[in-house]
Design a protein around this motif. Structure first.
Motif, PDB file in Angstrom:
ATOM      1  N   ILE A  13      99.266  66.033  61.438  1.00  0.00           N
ATOM      2  CA  ILE A  13      98.146  66.308  60.539  1.00  0.00           C
ATOM      3  C   ILE A  13      98.767  66.869  59.268  1.00  0.00           C
ATOM      4  N   GLU A  14      98.483  66.227  58.165  1.00  0.00           N
ATOM      5  CA  GLU A  14      99.092  66.627  56.894  1.00  0.00           C
ATOM      6  C   GLU A  14      98.049  67.260  55.978  1.00  0.00           C
ATOM      7  N   THR A  15      98.427  68.381  55.351  1.00  0.00           N
ATOM      8  CA  THR A  15      97.587  68.912  54.267  1.00  0.00           C
ATOM      9  C   THR A  15      98.435  68.809  53.002  1.00  0.00           C
ATOM     10  N   GLU A  55     105.308  63.776  36.566  1.00  0.00           N
ATOM     11  CA  GLU A  55     106.119  64.787  37.258  1.00  0.00           C
ATOM     12  C   GLU A  55     105.185  65.932  37.613  1.00  0.00           C
ATOM     13  N   PHE A  56     105.095  66.263  38.888  1.00  0.00           N
ATOM     14  CA  PHE A  56     104.148  67.292  39.311  1.00  0.00           C
ATOM     15  C   PHE A  56     104.674  67.989  40.551  1.00  0.00           C
ATOM     16  N   GLU A  57     103.940  69.014  40.972  1.00  0.00           N
ATOM     17  CA  GLU A  57     104.363  69.721  42.184  1.00  0.00           C
ATOM     18  C   GLU A  57     103.315  69.571  43.273  1.00  0.00           C
ATOM     19  N   GLN A  58     103.825  69.435  44.491  1.00  0.00           N
ATOM     20  CA  GLN A  58     102.942  69.357  45.654  1.00  0.00           C
ATOM     21  C   GLN A  58     103.167  70.556  46.559  1.00  0.00           C
ATOM     22  N   MET A  59     102.140  70.882  47.319  1.00  0.00           N
ATOM     23  CA  MET A  59     102.252  71.936  48.338  1.00  0.00           C
ATOM     24  C   MET A  59     101.796  71.249  49.629  1.00  0.00           C
ATOM     25  N   PHE A  78     107.532  62.882  41.900  1.00  0.00           N
ATOM     26  CA  PHE A  78     107.545  62.057  40.681  1.00  0.00           C
ATOM     27  C   PHE A  78     106.884  60.713  40.967  1.00  0.00           C
ATOM     28  N   ARG A  79     105.985  60.302  40.104  1.00  0.00           N
ATOM     29  CA  ARG A  79     105.371  58.976  40.254  1.00  0.00           C
ATOM     30  C   ARG A  79     105.258  58.350  38.875  1.00  0.00           C
ATOM     31  N   ASN A  80     105.726  57.119  38.780  1.00  0.00           N
ATOM     32  CA  ASN A  80     105.672  56.441  37.489  1.00  0.00           C
ATOM     33  C   ASN A  80     104.273  55.851  37.298  1.00  0.00           C
ATOM     34  N   GLU A  81     103.289  56.741  37.148  1.00  0.00           N
ATOM     35  CA  GLU A  81     101.888  56.321  37.042  1.00  0.00           C
ATOM     36  C   GLU A  81     101.717  55.369  35.861  1.00  0.00           C
ATOM     37  N   ILE A  82     100.940  54.306  36.078  1.00  0.00           N
ATOM     38  CA  ILE A  82     100.716  53.353  34.984  1.00  0.00           C
ATOM     39  C   ILE A  82      99.829  53.986  33.920  1.00  0.00           C
ATOM     40  N   GLU A 127      90.088  64.341  43.195  1.00  0.00           N
ATOM     41  CA  GLU A 127      90.848  64.870  44.347  1.00  0.00           C
ATOM     42  C   GLU A 127      91.818  65.980  43.926  1.00  0.00           C
ATOM     43  N   ILE A 128      91.843  67.068  44.697  1.00  0.00           N
ATOM     44  CA  ILE A 128      92.884  68.084  44.491  1.00  0.00           C
ATOM     45  C   ILE A 128      93.786  68.224  45.723  1.00  0.00           C
ATOM     46  N   GLU A 129      93.282  67.779  46.880  1.00  0.00           N
ATOM     47  CA  GLU A 129      94.085  67.878  48.103  1.00  0.00           C
ATOM     48  C   GLU A 129      93.653  66.774  49.061  1.00  0.00           C
ATOM     49  N   GLY A 130      94.619  66.261  49.824  1.00  0.00           N
ATOM     50  CA  GLY A 130      94.288  65.268  50.837  1.00  0.00           C
ATOM     51  C   GLY A 130      94.635  65.820  52.218  1.00  0.00           C
ATOM     52  N   ILE A 131      93.753  65.603  53.189  1.00  0.00           N
ATOM     53  CA  ILE A 131      94.054  65.962  54.573  1.00  0.00           C
ATOM     54  C   ILE A 131      94.155  64.636  55.319  1.00  0.00           C
ATOM     55  N   PHE A 190      94.772  65.206  30.992  1.00  0.00           N
ATOM     56  CA  PHE A 190      95.590  66.421  30.917  1.00  0.00           C
ATOM     57  C   PHE A 190      96.541  66.475  32.121  1.00  0.00           C
ATOM     58  N   LEU A 191      96.408  67.441  33.034  1.00  0.00           N
ATOM     59  CA  LEU A 191      97.347  67.547  34.151  1.00  0.00           C
ATOM     60  C   LEU A 191      96.893  66.762  35.373  1.00  0.00           C
ATOM     61  N   PHE A 192      95.796  66.036  35.266  1.00  0.00           N
ATOM     62  CA  PHE A 192      95.226  65.432  36.474  1.00  0.00           C
ATOM     63  C   PHE A 192      96.127  64.330  37.043  1.00  0.00           C
ATOM     64  N   ARG A 193      96.484  63.369  36.215  1.00  0.00           N
ATOM     65  CA  ARG A 193      97.392  62.322  36.706  1.00  0.00           C
ATOM     66  C   ARG A 193      98.612  62.299  35.806  1.00  0.00           C
ATOM     67  N   VAL A 194      99.706  62.845  36.317  1.00  0.00           N
ATOM     68  CA  VAL A 194     100.922  62.973  35.525  1.00  0.00           C
ATOM     69  C   VAL A 194     102.084  62.314  36.261  1.00  0.00           C
ATOM     70  N   ALA A 244      98.348  69.317  49.038  1.00  0.00           N
ATOM     71  CA  ALA A 244      97.631  69.803  47.850  1.00  0.00           C
ATOM     72  C   ALA A 244      98.520  69.660  46.623  1.00  0.00           C
ATOM     73  N   GLY A 245      97.909  69.447  45.474  1.00  0.00           N
ATOM     74  CA  GLY A 245      98.657  69.400  44.224  1.00  0.00           C
ATOM     75  C   GLY A 245      98.710  70.797  43.622  1.00  0.00           C
ATOM     76  N   ALA A 246      99.932  71.283  43.343  1.00  0.00           N
ATOM     77  CA  ALA A 246     100.021  72.580  42.651  1.00  0.00           C
ATOM     78  C   ALA A 246      99.630  72.380  41.187  1.00  0.00           C
ATOM     79  N   THR A 247     100.091  71.258  40.619  1.00  0.00           N
ATOM     80  CA  THR A 247      99.796  70.979  39.210  1.00  0.00           C
ATOM     81  C   THR A 247      98.305  70.692  39.028  1.00  0.00           C
ATOM     82  N   ARG A 248      97.767  69.846  39.892  1.00  0.00           N
ATOM     83  CA  ARG A 248      96.340  69.530  39.804  1.00  0.00           C
ATOM     84  C   ARG A 248      95.496  70.742  40.179  1.00  0.00           C
ATOM     85  N   GLY A 249      96.010  71.533  41.127  1.00  0.00           N
ATOM     86  CA  GLY A 249      95.321  72.763  41.508  1.00  0.00           C
ATOM     87  C   GLY A 249      95.281  73.733  40.333  1.00  0.00           C
TER      88      GLY A 249
HETATM   89  N1  GAP Z   1     102.008  63.096  51.254  1.00  0.00           N
HETATM   90  C1  GAP Z   1     100.732  62.592  50.977  1.00  0.00           C
HETATM   91  C2  GAP Z   1     100.462  62.461  49.556  1.00  0.00           C
HETATM   92  O1  GAP Z   1     101.346  62.578  48.721  1.00  0.00           O
HETATM   93  P1  GAP Z   1      98.553  61.949  47.829  1.00  0.00           P
HETATM   94  O2  GAP Z   1      97.054  61.913  48.031  1.00  0.00           O
HETATM   95  O3  GAP Z   1      99.195  60.769  47.199  1.00  0.00           O
HETATM   96  O4  GAP Z   1      99.146  62.244  49.271  1.00  0.00           O
HETATM   97  C3  GAP Z   1      98.534  64.524  47.391  1.00  0.00           C
HETATM   98  O5  GAP Z   1      98.895  63.229  46.967  1.00  0.00           O
HETATM   99  C4  GAP Z   1      98.152  65.409  46.222  1.00  0.00           C
HETATM  100  O6  GAP Z   1      99.171  65.388  45.223  1.00  0.00           O
HETATM  101  C5  GAP Z   1      96.881  64.966  45.488  1.00  0.00           C
HETATM  102  O7  GAP Z   1      95.732  65.485  46.115  1.00  0.00           O
HETATM  103  C6  GAP Z   1      97.089  65.556  44.123  1.00  0.00           C
HETATM  104  O8  GAP Z   1      96.687  66.925  44.115  1.00  0.00           O
HETATM  105  C7  GAP Z   1      98.590  65.509  43.944  1.00  0.00           C
HETATM  106  N2  GAP Z   1      98.963  64.324  43.114  1.00  0.00           N
HETATM  107  C8  GAP Z   1      99.195  63.076  43.535  1.00  0.00           C
HETATM  108  N3  GAP Z   1      99.523  62.271  42.504  1.00  0.00           N
HETATM  109  C9  GAP Z   1      99.495  63.053  41.390  1.00  0.00           C
HETATM  110  C10 GAP Z   1      99.734  62.831  40.003  1.00  0.00           C
HETATM  111  N4  GAP Z   1     100.118  61.640  39.538  1.00  0.00           N
HETATM  112  N5  GAP Z   1      99.596  63.866  39.148  1.00  0.00           N
HETATM  113  C11 GAP Z   1      99.245  65.097  39.602  1.00  0.00           C
HETATM  114  N6  GAP Z   1      99.008  65.361  40.897  1.00  0.00           N
HETATM  115  C12 GAP Z   1      99.134  64.375  41.781  1.00  0.00           C
END
Ligand code: GAP
Length: 478
Positions: A339-341, A230-234, A215-219, A300-304, A224-228, A343-348
């Protein structure tokens, strides 16, 4: 993008959260087809990341001890600078404001910055101007015209805004009962590093993988689903010996981009965007984004990330518990690097949906052609794997079709449809990305064969009805 959003709603992939109350900004609901697609994405990731000897799975709770977020640096650093328009109350994230400015206001500020930076310098370009504006926003508040209400000089100075959602645990709301909804799943992995290592007896290098809500309280929520909110991460944290981190960082980079490619995204629509050294997150030694070419541009869809020993060191410091590793072979003790991978499930989900969307030509029964909307999902990801149609609704064809449907349903998601012309039924399945349609006709009565039609090529072949399951399963495997 508009066409994709409208299809997503019409066919039941994604609905706006609380729509009947006017919607809730930055929150979305996954409908019947959406939840299938999302589950398939998560399952494909889980399989790729944990069905191997060196990675273990985890499902940590969303609410964690508040000290976790102090140790991780989120209380202090997980902030975006923002400004408010005093007139209309519009709120802008500083780094996004520049692009939204009205043309005249933007030009005026650009000219001012060019003078300060030296207009002839080769380094003055759109990015340096934007960065200068973000870093020095308070010097420009008198010059900015609000993109929402059109007033000039009405913005506040920049303020830090923490993106974590705060709540309280228990009956009393006080400083001592503060809890946060996790802004990333990663910290659940770090605090369980010792538990997983002990319980599985894994040796370095090894990873811990987790899928879950963040969860991020994005300003500014957008696209659409790109910056939300409540989302899911993998996410997967791979614990490694210091010194081997650079090599494993590069390995995971290649491994992860290949995952997106294997599931149908063209390599040319993906991009590596390394973070410049001065823009690295507070925890990172190196970082690169995997970007996808969305209709609005690369995103961005995933960060390494090479997180060094930052997280385990911080949790050791804040918890007082040792989170190190004893290398028996070399008789040495150290804190592993990570090393962290991530990925966003929602953004994916959105990337796979955009990637799959297409409008091409299909033949009609009158021998003409018509535009068809089709989603070219990889069969592994497609919400419905197979549709079954009786050619006509008589002479026992429905019963045979229903029997085939219920047999296939034991293994994957199937849709039975006996309404309208077969061509119309194909179109409806193309729109939701169903890779195979089976038609039961009069020949089925004679020899138990059916027609199976493939979505992308629209080619048909005849197979025995008992072979449908294997046929579809083979196409589903990577
Ligand atoms: N643990 C590292 C981390 O959270 P991040 O780059 O902030 O790194 C990783 O987020 C992934 O989470 C992003 O590549 C994106 O796919 C997804 N993500 C991050 N913030 C998001 C948001 N507000 N809405 C949808 N997906 C988001």
């Amino acid at each position: 993008m508009d066409k994709i959003v409208s299809l997503a709603k019409r066919r039941g992939f994604v609905f706006q959260s609380s729509e009947i109350y006017g919607g809730l900004n930055g929150c979305w609901d996954f409908g019947p087809l959406g939840v299938e697609l999302l589950n398939n994405i998560k399952q494909a990731w889980w399989q790729a990341m944990t069905y191997r000897d060196d990675v273990e799975g985890l499902d940590a709770s969303i609410l964690m001890h508040p000290k976790v977020w102090e140790a991780s640096g989120h209380v202090e650093n997980f902030t975006d600078p923002m400004v408010d328009c005093k007139q209309c109350k519009a709120r802008y994230r500083v780094d996004l404001l520049f692009e939204s400015l009205p043309k005249k206001s933007k030009k005026h500020i650009e000219d001012k910055i060019k003078v300060t930076l030296g207009a002839d310098s080769a380094e003055v370009n759109e990015i340096t101007i934007n960065n200068y504006f973000s870093d020095n926003i308070d010097h420009f508040t008198a010059d900015i015209t609000c993109p929402t209400c059109g007033n000039t000089g009405t913005f506040t100075n920049a303020r830090k805004f923490n993106l974590m959602f705060k709540t309280y645990m228990g009956a009393i709301e006080s400083e001592d009962s503060i809890a946060y909804l996790r802004p990333e799943t990663a910290q659940g992995i770090f605090v369980n590093y010792g538990n997983v290592k002990e319980s599985t007896r894994q040796k370095l290098p090894f990873g811990i993988a987790q899928i879950g809500k963040a969860f991020r309280n994005e300003i500014n929520t957008k696209n659409f689903l790109f910056r939300v909110r409540e989302f899911e991460q993998m996410e997967m944290q791979y614990f490694v010996k210091p010194g081997s981190d650079d090599e494993l960082y590069n390995e995971w980079k290649e491994h992860r981009i290949q995952w997106w490619v294997d599931l149908g995204i063209k390599r040319e629509n993906l991009n590596f965007a390394p973070h410049p050294a001065d823009k690295l997150a507070h925890y990172a030694k190196a970082a690169v984004d995997i970007e996808f070419k969305f209709p609005f541009g690369f995103g961005e869809i995933e960060g390494i990330h090479n997180r060094s020993d930052f997280d385990l060191s911080q949790h050791t410091k804040f918890s007082g518990k040792k989170l190190d590793y004893y290398d028996e072979q070399n008789k040495e003790r150290f804190i592993p690097y990570v090393i962290e991978t991530s990925a966003g499930a929602t953004r994916g989900f959105m990337a796979f949906l955009c990637n799959a969307f297409d409008e091409d030509e299909a033949p009609t029964s009158e021998g003409k052609s018509e535009v068809r909307t089709v989603l070219h999902f990889h069969p592994k990801l497609a919400p419905i794997k197979c549709a079954v149609f009786p050619l006509v609704n008589k002479d026992g064809l429905q019963e045979i079709s229903q029997n085939i449907t219920s047999d296939l349903q034991k293994t994957f998601k199937v849709f039975y449809d006996d309404s309208g012309a077969v061509g119309r039924r194909y179109r409806r399945q193309d729109e939701c990305g169903t890779p195979f349609c089976v038609t039961v006709d009069y020949d089925t009565l004679k020899d138990d064969t059916v027609t199976i039609r493939e979505r992308d090529s629209m080619q048909q072949e005849r197979i025995h009805k008992d072979k449908i399951k294997m046929y579809v399963l083979e196409k589903m495997s990577l």
